[in-house]
Design a protein around this motif. Structure first.
Motif, PDB file in Angstrom:
ATOM      1  N   ARG A   1      -1.383  66.909  57.637  1.00 21.12           N
ATOM      2  CA  ARG A   1      -1.196  66.811  56.203  1.00 21.12           C
ATOM      3  C   ARG A   1       0.267  66.482  55.879  1.00 21.12           C
ATOM      4  NH1 ARG A   1      -4.897  68.244  53.075  1.00 21.12           N
ATOM      5  NH2 ARG A   1      -5.860  69.680  54.540  1.00 21.12           N
TER       6      ARG A   1
ATOM      7  N   TYR B   1     -17.819  72.805  54.708  1.00 19.46           N
ATOM      8  CA  TYR B   1     -16.965  72.204  53.676  1.00 19.46           C
ATOM      9  C   TYR B   1     -15.617  72.907  53.616  1.00 19.46           C
ATOM     10  CZ  TYR B   1     -14.849  71.225  49.211  1.00 19.46           C
ATOM     11  OH  TYR B   1     -13.934  70.895  48.261  1.00 19.46           O
TER      12      TYR B   1
ATOM     13  N   ALA C   1     -12.367  70.788  52.941  1.00 15.61           N
ATOM     14  CA  ALA C   1     -11.670  71.182  51.724  1.00 15.61           C
ATOM     15  C   ALA C   1     -10.156  71.077  51.893  1.00 15.61           C
ATOM     16  CB  ALA C   1     -12.051  72.613  51.355  1.00 15.61           C
ATOM     17  N   ASP C   2      -9.506  70.580  50.887  1.00 12.12           N
ATOM     18  CA  ASP C   2      -8.048  70.551  50.844  1.00 12.12           C
ATOM     19  C   ASP C   2      -7.573  71.904  50.317  1.00 12.12           C
ATOM     20  OD1 ASP C   2      -5.404  70.270  50.332  1.00 12.12           O
ATOM     21  OD2 ASP C   2      -5.580  68.364  49.243  1.00 12.12           O
ATOM     22  N   LYS C   3      -6.999  72.713  51.200  1.00 10.30           N
ATOM     23  CA  LYS C   3      -6.689  74.090  50.824  1.00 10.30           C
ATOM     24  C   LYS C   3      -5.549  74.192  49.822  1.00 10.30           C
ATOM     25  CE  LYS C   3      -8.723  76.325  54.793  1.00 10.30           C
ATOM     26  NZ  LYS C   3      -9.126  75.112  55.537  1.00 10.30           N
ATOM     27  N   GLN C   4      -4.892  73.053  49.554  1.00 13.03           N
ATOM     28  CA  GLN C   4      -3.837  73.082  48.543  1.00 13.03           C
ATOM     29  C   GLN C   4      -4.439  73.094  47.133  1.00 13.03           C
ATOM     30  OE1 GLN C   4      -0.607  72.977  49.854  1.00 13.03           O
ATOM     31  NE2 GLN C   4      -1.634  72.974  51.824  1.00 13.03           N
ATOM     32  N   ARG C   5      -5.662  72.629  47.003  1.00 11.47           N
ATOM     33  CA  ARG C   5      -6.255  72.490  45.665  1.00 11.47           C
ATOM     34  C   ARG C   5      -6.661  73.847  45.109  1.00 11.47           C
ATOM     35  NH1 ARG C   5      -5.079  67.525  44.264  1.00 11.47           N
ATOM     36  NH2 ARG C   5      -5.457  66.010  45.895  1.00 11.47           N
TER      37      ARG C   5
ATOM     38  N   ASN D   1     -10.432  74.922  45.429  1.00 11.39           N
ATOM     39  CA  ASN D   1     -10.880  75.393  46.733  1.00 11.39           C
ATOM     40  C   ASN D   1     -10.406  76.821  46.997  1.00 11.39           C
ATOM     41  OD1 ASN D   1     -12.369  73.161  47.622  1.00 11.39           O
ATOM     42  ND2 ASN D   1     -10.487  72.049  48.090  1.00 11.39           N
ATOM     43  N   ARG D   2      -9.176  77.103  46.565  1.00 13.67           N
ATOM     44  CA  ARG D   2      -8.669  78.472  46.748  1.00 13.67           C
ATOM     45  C   ARG D   2      -9.481  79.450  45.917  1.00 13.67           C
ATOM     46  NH1 ARG D   2      -3.077  76.667  46.713  1.00 13.67           N
ATOM     47  NH2 ARG D   2      -2.800  77.638  44.694  1.00 13.67           N
TER      48      ARG D   2
ATOM     49  N   GLN E   1     -15.229  61.910  61.307  1.00  9.34           N
ATOM     50  CA  GLN E   1     -15.095  63.350  61.090  1.00  9.34           C
ATOM     51  C   GLN E   1     -16.472  64.002  61.036  1.00  9.34           C
ATOM     52  OE1 GLN E   1     -12.938  64.495  57.583  1.00  9.34           O
ATOM     53  NE2 GLN E   1     -12.538  66.541  58.382  1.00  9.34           N
TER      54      GLN E   1
END
Lengths: 308, 305
Positions: A106, B111, B116-120, B123-124, B200
C-alpha cells in the motif's frame, strides 16, 4: 577473479586446487571463486546487447518516503544481473518493481520509466497479472504451496489458462529444468513440505519456469539455504541463463562474483537536510570489471569489506 | 558480585567460580512446582465439573434413555412422551443455520481480510460492529428475529425464521473465526501465487481458502454448537413445546431440544425431570457428533508451513 578483493577474504583453503568443487557443485561455495565463473566462460559485451528491460531515472516511494532514486539500468537478454549492496539500499525494492509486485504494498509508487520489450511496464493499459506471467519471481524463503509437488508445478499453468498437450510432461520438463526431477520423480504426490529447504527452493524455481516466463527475478534466493544447497542453486542459475534473463538480488558478493554477468551496486545515503536514507545506484558494470577495478570509491569500500 | 569487587578482599574470579559451581535451582524450583500444581488444579476443576454433569444426567435420565425417547412425540402423559419432533426440529433448524452461516460468514471474512481497504472508515466501522455483535446477548437476537423476521417480513413462527435468527446470532462468531484462519495463512503463499500470474481471486479461492479450512471448520462448529444449545431466542420467536409432528419444510412450525428440555423441567411430575435429563444426554450426543465432524475436517485439511 583471483585478484578480486573478495577472493582475498575467502578462506585460504580456496587457494588449493579442489577438483570436487567443479562439476558436483557440492563443495563449499567459497571454493567456487577458483572455479571458472560464468562471467569468465562467456564473452560479455561491454553494453548489454538487445536489452530486455530499460530503467530510466527510476525512483520508488512508499507514501512520502523515497526508498530509492536515480536508478538507470539495462538488463541484457539471457544474462544474469546481480543487484548487490548493503541492507536498506533499495535493491529488493527495485527488483519488486520489475514484475509489479510492489503494487501489493500500500502506498508504493514508481517514478521514472521501466520499459519491457518497448512497453511501459507501468502504462495505464498494462495488467500486472499479465506482467507477472512473463516476469516470474523466486523469493528469499522457499514458499511452496501446501500441496503436492505435482500440484505446485501445475498450479501456474492452470491459473494462467495454459493448455499443455500433457500436464504430466510439462511438470516433468519444469522439474528437469530446475534439476529436481531425479530427486522427486517417485514422489510427485507427496506434500512439497516433505522436501528439504534447498529442494523446496528448486521446486519454486521449477514452479516459476513452468509458466514459461521470459525473465526470472530472484530475491536473495539462497539466503535461507546451506552452502551445499546454495551451490546447487547457483549452478542451476547458470544453466537457466541459457534460456532466461535472470536478475538476482544478493547480499553475498561471492555469489554475485560467481554467477553474475553484470553487477549493479547500490548503497544508501542520508539526505543532508532531512536525514532520510535513500537508496541509489552507484555503479553498474560487467561483474569482472567491477570486482577487479571498481570506478567508484564506495563500490571499492563495499567489495573490499570496509562497510556493509 | 558487586560487593566482592568493592571489598577487594575476595578475588572476584574465585567468587565467580563458586557461583558457577552451584547448579541447583534454589528458590525457583518451589515456584515451578507451585505453578505446576496450580495448573493441574485448574484443569482438574474444569474436568471434574464436566464429568459430574454428564454422570448426573446419565444417572438421572437412564430409565428413559432408549429409542422410545426419539421415536415418540411429546405427550402430557409422561410414560408416552418423547422428543422426536424436538430432535428433528433441532437438526432442521441448525442444519439450515449452517447452510446460511457458512457462505455468508466466510465471504464476509474474505472481504474483510483480503479485499477491504482498512484505511476506509466504513470498513473499520464494519469491523468494530462485528466484534460488538458477537457480544450481544442471544435474547436480543430473539427480539430482533421476532420483530424483523417473524412479523415485519411475515415469515411466521417457522423453521426458516428460527434458522435466520440463529444465523444472525452466530454470524459474528463465524466471521471472527474465519478471519483468524485466513490471517494465519502466510503472506508468502499469496505472494507466490500472485507472482505466477494468478489473479487475487484465484489466489484466495485456490490457496488461501483451502489452507484456512481447518480454522474455519473449528469456528463454524463452535458457533453451531452454540446455536443448537440456544433456547431463549427461539422461545421468543415462538418455538412451541408441544409439537405432535415432525418439521416437513422451512415453513413448518417447530420445536427444538433445549425448549423441550426447558418445558419438561418446569412440569410438576417427577417423570418429566427424568425425560429432561435423558433429552439432555441426546443433546450432548448431537454436539459430540458435530465436534467429531469438525475434528475430521481439520485433520483432513491439516497444513503446516
Amino acid at each position: 577473479m583471483d585478484n578480486s578483493p573478495s577472493a582475498d577474504d575467502a578462506p585460504t583453503s580456496a587457494d588449493a586446487p579442489q577438483p570436487a568443487a567443479t562439476g558436483s557443485g557440492l563443495a563449499d561455495p567459497a571454493l567456487h571463486l577458483d572455479t571458472p565463473t560464468r562471467a569468465g566462460r562467456r564473452e560479455i559485451p561491454e553494453q548489454p546487447k538487445d536489452p530486455v528491460m530499460l530503467l530510466r531515472d527510476v525512483a520508488v516511494y512508499y507514501g512520502g518516503f523515497r526508498a530509492v532514486k536515480d536508478v538507470n539500468l539495462d538488463f541484457g537478454r539471457r544474462e544474469i544481473t546481480a543487484l548487490i549492496g548493503p541492507s536498506g539500499c533499495g535493491k529488493s525494492t527495485v527488483l519488486r518493481c520489475l514484475n509489479r509486485m510492489n503494487d501489493l504494498v500500500r502506498g508504493a509508487r514508481v517514478a521514472g520509466s521501466i520499459t519491457y520489450h518497448d512497453q511501459d511496464l507501468y502504462g495505464p493499459k498494462v495488467d500486472p497479472i499479465v506482467v507477472r506471467r512473463s516476469i516470474g519471481m523466486v523469493f528469499q524463503k522457499p514458499n511452496p504451496f501446501p500441496k503436492s509437488i505435482y500440484d505446485n508445478i501445475a498450479y501456474g499453468p492452470r491459473v494462467t489458462g495454459m493448455k499443455p498437450g500433457s500436464m504430466d510432461e510439462l511438470v516433468e520438463q519444469a522439474l528437469r529444468g530446475a534439476a529436481l526431477w531425479d530427486e522427486v520423480k517417485d514422489k510427485l504426490k507427496q506434500n512439497a513440505y516433505s522436501l528439504s529447504g534447498g529442494q523446496q527452493q528448486r521446486l519454486c524455481i521449477a514452479r516459476c519456469i513452468a509458466v514459461n516466463p521470459d525473465v526470472i527475478l530472484m530475491d536473495e534466493p539462497c539466503s535461507a539455504l546451506d552452502p551445499i544447497a546454495t551451490a546447487r542453486i547457483e549452478d542451476l542459475m547458470i544453466e537457466l541463463a541459457d534460456r532466461y534473463t535472470i536478475i538476482i538480488v544478493t547480499h553475498n558478493m561471492q555469489q554475485a562474483a560467481r554467477v553474475a554477468d553484470r553487477t549493479a551496486f547500490f548503497t544508501a545515503e542520508a539526505d543532508a537536510t532531512t536525514g532520510e536514507r535513500t537508496g541509489l545506484l552507484v555503479e553498474y558494470d560487467r561483474t569482472g570489471a567491477m570486482f577487479h577495478n571498481p570506478r567508484d570509491r564506495r563500490t571499492e569500500d563495499y567489495i573490499s569489506g570496509r562497510f556493509g | 558480585m558487586s560487593t566482592t569487587q568493592t571489598t577487594g578482599v575476595e578475588d572476584p574470579a574465585v567468587a565467580e567460580a563458586t557461583s558457577h559451581a552451584d547448579l541447583t535451582a534454589g528458590q525457583r524450583s518451589i515456584k515451578d512446582v507451585l505453578f505446576y500444581v496450580g495448573m493441574l488444579a485448574s484443569l482438574g476443576i474444569a474436568f471434574t465439573a464436566l464429568v459430574a454433569l454428564i454422570a448426573l444426567m446419565l444417572v438421572q435420565g437412564w430409565p428413559r434413555l432408549n429409542l422410545d425417547l426419539i421415536t415418540h412425540f411429546p405427550s402430557s402423559i409422561p410414560a408416552r412422551a418423547g422428543a422426536e419432533s424436538a430432535v428433528l426440529g433441532s437438526i432442521w433448524v441448525v442444519g439450515f443455520t449452517a447452510l446460511f452461516t457458512i457462505p455468508l460468514g466466510v465471504a464476509a471474512a474474505v472481504y474483510l481480510e483480503e479485499f477491504a481497504d482498512k484505511q476506509r472508515w466504513y470498513n473499520r466501522l464494519i469491523e468494530l460492529n462485528i466484534q460488538n455483535l458477537a457480544a450481544v446477548p442471544s435474547i436480543v437476537y430473539g427480539i430482533l428475529g421476532l420483530g424483523l423476521i417473524v412479523q415485519a417480513a411475515g415469515l411466521g413462527q417457522v423453521v426458516l425464521a428460527a434458522s435466520l435468527t440463529l444465523t444472525l446470532l452466530v454470524l459474528p462468531t463465524v466471521i471472527i473465526a474465519a478471519r483468524e484462519a485466513i490471517r494465519a495463512v502466510p503472506d508468502s503463499i499469496r505472494a507466490g501465487s500472485l507472482a505466477l500470474g494468478a489473479t487475487q481471486w484465484q489466489t484466495v479461492w485456490r490457496q488461501v481458502l483451502p489452507a484456512s479450512v481447518p480454522g474455519i471448520a473449528t469456528g463454524v462448529i463452535l458457533a453451531l454448537s452454540r446455536a443448537i444449545g440456544e433456547a431463549a431466542p427461539l422461545v421468543l420467536l415462538g418455538g412451541l413445546t408441544f409439537i405432535q409432528f415432525n418439521p416437513s419444510g422451512l415453513d413448518s412450525p417447530f420445536t427444538v431440544l433445549p425448549i423441550q428440555i426447558f418445558n419438561w423441567v418446569s412440569r410438576p411430575q417427577d417423570e418429566f425431570e427424568v425425560l429432561a435429563a435423558a433429552a439432555g444426554v441426546v443433546l450432548l450426543v448431537i454436539l459430540l457428533a458435530m465436534n467429531s465432524i469438525a475434528i475430521l475436517v481439520r485433520n483432513r485439511f491439516q497444513r503446516r508451513w
